[in-house]
Design an enzyme around this catalytic site. Sequence first.
Site, PDB file in Angstrom:
ATOM      1  N   ASP A 390       4.247  -0.739 -11.818  1.00 43.26           N
ATOM      2  CA  ASP A 390       4.956  -1.907 -11.626  1.00 43.26           C
ATOM      3  C   ASP A 390       6.376  -1.964 -11.796  1.00 43.26           C
ATOM      4  O   ASP A 390       6.669  -0.953 -12.701  1.00 43.26           O
ATOM      5  CB  ASP A 390       3.924  -2.891 -12.398  1.00 43.26           C
ATOM      6  CG  ASP A 390       4.460  -4.468 -11.949  1.00 43.26           C
ATOM      7  OD1 ASP A 390       4.745  -4.536 -10.612  1.00 43.26           O
ATOM      8  OD2 ASP A 390       4.091  -5.558 -12.556  1.00 43.26           O
ATOM      9  N   GLU A 393      11.118  -1.218  -8.853  1.00 45.04           N
ATOM     10  CA  GLU A 393      11.938  -1.362  -7.734  1.00 45.04           C
ATOM     11  C   GLU A 393      13.412  -0.578  -8.414  1.00 45.04           C
ATOM     12  O   GLU A 393      14.087  -0.132  -7.343  1.00 45.04           O
ATOM     13  CB  GLU A 393      12.308  -2.817  -7.323  1.00 45.04           C
ATOM     14  CG  GLU A 393      11.284  -3.445  -6.531  1.00 45.04           C
ATOM     15  CD  GLU A 393       9.934  -3.649  -7.586  1.00 45.04           C
ATOM     16  OE1 GLU A 393      10.094  -3.876  -8.945  1.00 45.04           O
ATOM     17  OE2 GLU A 393       8.710  -3.543  -6.971  1.00 45.04           O
ATOM     18  N   ASP A 468       3.324  -9.501  -5.043  1.00 44.59           N
ATOM     19  CA  ASP A 468       3.106 -11.008  -5.514  1.00 44.59           C
ATOM     20  C   ASP A 468       3.123 -11.914  -4.469  1.00 44.59           C
ATOM     21  O   ASP A 468       3.974 -12.807  -4.286  1.00 44.59           O
ATOM     22  CB  ASP A 468       3.992 -11.455  -6.497  1.00 44.59           C
ATOM     23  CG  ASP A 468       4.185 -10.492  -7.860  1.00 44.59           C
ATOM     24  OD1 ASP A 468       3.216  -9.619  -7.962  1.00 44.59           O
ATOM     25  OD2 ASP A 468       4.743 -10.609  -8.556  1.00 44.59           O
TER      26      ASP A 468
HETATM   27  O1  MIG Z   1       7.061  -9.941 -13.737  1.00 47.75           O
HETATM   28  O2  MIG Z   1       2.625  -7.439 -15.312  1.00 47.75           O
HETATM   29  O3  MIG Z   1       3.145  -7.836  -9.263  1.00 47.75           O
HETATM   30  O4  MIG Z   1       0.728  -7.966 -10.324  1.00 47.75           O
HETATM   31  O5  MIG Z   1       0.514  -8.998 -12.822  1.00 47.75           O
HETATM   32  C1  MIG Z   1       5.983  -9.895 -13.331  1.00 47.75           C
HETATM   33  C2  MIG Z   1       2.443  -8.738 -14.727  1.00 47.75           C
HETATM   34  C3  MIG Z   1       5.260  -8.363 -13.687  1.00 47.75           C
HETATM   35  C4  MIG Z   1       4.439  -8.215 -11.399  1.00 47.75           C
HETATM   36  C5  MIG Z   1       3.277  -7.590 -10.496  1.00 47.75           C
HETATM   37  C6  MIG Z   1       1.897  -8.384 -10.994  1.00 47.75           C
HETATM   38  C7  MIG Z   1       1.668  -8.144 -12.256  1.00 47.75           C
HETATM   39  C8  MIG Z   1       2.651  -8.801 -13.306  1.00 47.75           C
HETATM   40  N1  MIG Z   1       4.019  -8.159 -12.962  1.00 47.75           N
END
Ligand code: MIG
Length: 799
Positions: A390, A393, A468
């Site tokens: 996650d 980017e 999201d």
């Molecule tokens: O700033 O890890 O898209 O699926 O649950 C949010 C927490 C960070 C973004 C991800 C989401 C995840 C969440 N993350």
Amino acid sequence: AQWHSVGSVDSTVVRDGNLVTLYSEHDFVEVSFLADDLVHVRAGHGSPLQTTTSVAVVKNAWPALRPRIDDSPKQLLVETNEMGMVVQKFPLRISFYDRTGEPLNADDAPTGMAWNRSEIRVWKTMPADENYFGLGEKAGKANRKGSAFTMWNSDIPAYTADTDPLYQSVPFFYGIRHGRAYGIFFDNTFRSSFDFGKESPDRYSFGALGGELNYYFFYGPSPKKVLSRFTELVGRAPLPPLWALGYQQSRWSYFPEQRVREIARTFREKNIPCDVIYLDIDYMEGYRIFTFSQKNFPNPKKMISDLGADGFKIAVIVDPGIKADSTYHAFRSGLTSNAFLKHQDGTLFIGKVWPGECAFPDFTSPVARRWWGDNFRVLTEAGVRGFWNDMNEPSVFDAPTKTVDLDVIHDDGGNNTTHAKNHNTYGMLMTQSTYEGVRGLRANERPFVLTRASYAGGQRYSAAWTGDNVSSWEHLQMAVSMCLGVSISGQPFVGTDIGGFIGNPSGELFARWLQLGVFTPLMRGHSEIGSPNKEPWMFGRKFEKINRETIELRYKLLPYIYNVMVQASRTGIPAMRPMYFQYPDDPGSSSNETEFMFGDDILVAPVLWEGDTTRELQLPAGTWFDFESGRKLTAGRKVTVNAPLGKIPFYARAGAIIPTRQIVQYTDQAPIDPLTLTFFPDSSSSTLYYEDDGRTFDYTRGSFFERTIQQTVSNKGIHVRISNAQGSYRPAPRTLVARFMAVPSMPKSVVCTAQRLTMMGEPHLASSAQGWSYNVKSQIVTVKIEGRPFEILIDIVTQ
Ligand code: MIG
């Protein structure tokens, strides 16, 4: 802004009978055919350098090709067996033709390729009847015509149909005109942009803020051929572990351990199948990657093995940010390994994310990639099976750019280039590091990696989800076009947060979304911290039953779904296919954004609108059957079908042969038995049935089981031939059930023979049908055979 078109050609150099370089006063343009239907075009200032290594491209050596080259003073003509290219020299403009001389694509006459300081761009003519598709994960309409897009990986929670850019960058698109497709892959990792007629109605353009004008032109004419060639160039998705195609349950976050166990127990108590449970960021010690919270998960190994005994696999999140804490092992070893991104002055780049101030790995460095990969030992030794990447980017809180500073330096193969060049590949290189690390640690096991950010070719390492999203009907509709866009851009293993990440879905919205999830390769429920729980049983008894049946259907279809993923890994043709992609000649298919094909055989028409209990179908030519009942849909292009809450409208095409299994609570609970093959009639059709251990790489060494199944239907009856099995893998002995749909009358006889080929290759009669039946009302013939790995013939005589 001052654009300078590429100058006129002064000289031409031809090397190896294929690689042609055209020089103008200041610029060069290099063209070469990699295959009969694939041209590589590079343009830049000065003299051509060695092409810098592409993160996307994996196939660099192509069989030698000798196209016909005709270099005349006014133009260069290059022709293969499938297409041609003309480079007009005064001024330099490129155009592509098919073999009959029909134009496919051309540089726009006034500008063509042009520079503006470090910016580069090409303008091309835009025929009024050409449409554009692809570009990976984009939220708006599937047809990109009339809009402009940017590639810059961005973390945008609760995005809308207008939000652009999003998390992933796949600078690859199709131009389709009268059912004939070409593709263009602009392999440039800088911030790039695509304008399909927004700037001007008769030309389109693409370009980037830096780097070379480096693109590949693919000629179809079928969209499938374009994609197959594109994925040959950038790589295909490896076979996923079978369990990753089961239902996956996630939430931000399930903790402590007791809560995880409770979720698992509830699935089993309620008989709702599930394979995977996710741990989001709260499993860690203060968000330190590669740690477990001592308080919440004191004994992860024990928890994971207990849950494993009940069929659950655990996936955990990993973010790239490493907490800048000198007592933290990963920060210390990262420093020692020189694994982190630095400013030009050599100081660490520090950015804030969940753990507070963090250093960021430089995934362009092989040393950093190895360091990252080795760190997964903590997780693999605890028994973790899935690795969710996650924030890659990369997303940085509080920074003005929301990411790493653009002038931060990356190793980039020793070239020391800026983040501006390496931003869009950061996520993909993180998945590469993760995949390779985990693969090294669990030698023969197929890794499962899921990512939010990626670049072209990212399917080689991970599945992707669309970030999201929101619990709304509009987002359910967007889920279809986004997954299709990702799929036709090379990534077959895609899905959305079922039910919506942000918000509170009604039972109806959740149920309809879960139904769509049956036909997205990644079937994962997920939700935001603070939002109501969205497990399949959270919406009352009526919906619990519907949701159970929906997930059961997914498990029933797993043999088919697995085979569709096998096809994707072999050919690049994804599971989810837009109608114009599968049926390019079908009029109206390019505007059909709500139906899609799942594999060759199943048309899915999900219900995407609140309150609807009917569904209007727009069917391509041919005969279509209701999957469950085998009833033929009344002929006609537009058909309205009943779609009450529990019903997923999906249909089998004539000739479909669809393998299904018995329902299990998790993929490896029991071997497939019986294996059911459902035959939908057509004069003749065939399919491949593939199976393996679903878990290891042994299939790459011949350990698989593969049969060709052929069906012919005539007025005398139905004849089926199931070929002798290829490969050395043998499923345990089991019953084979063959179901023949839409058989209008009671057969006169059903004869089944199974022949064993002896070592000498001579056929012997080995067994006969165990029995057959005909259901007059449903018009289904059922034949049961004790399945054996030899050739099977079934003859159903109806006249
Ligand atoms: O700033 O890890 O898209 O699926 O649950 C949010 C927490 C960070 C973004 C991800 C989401 C995840 C969440 N993350």
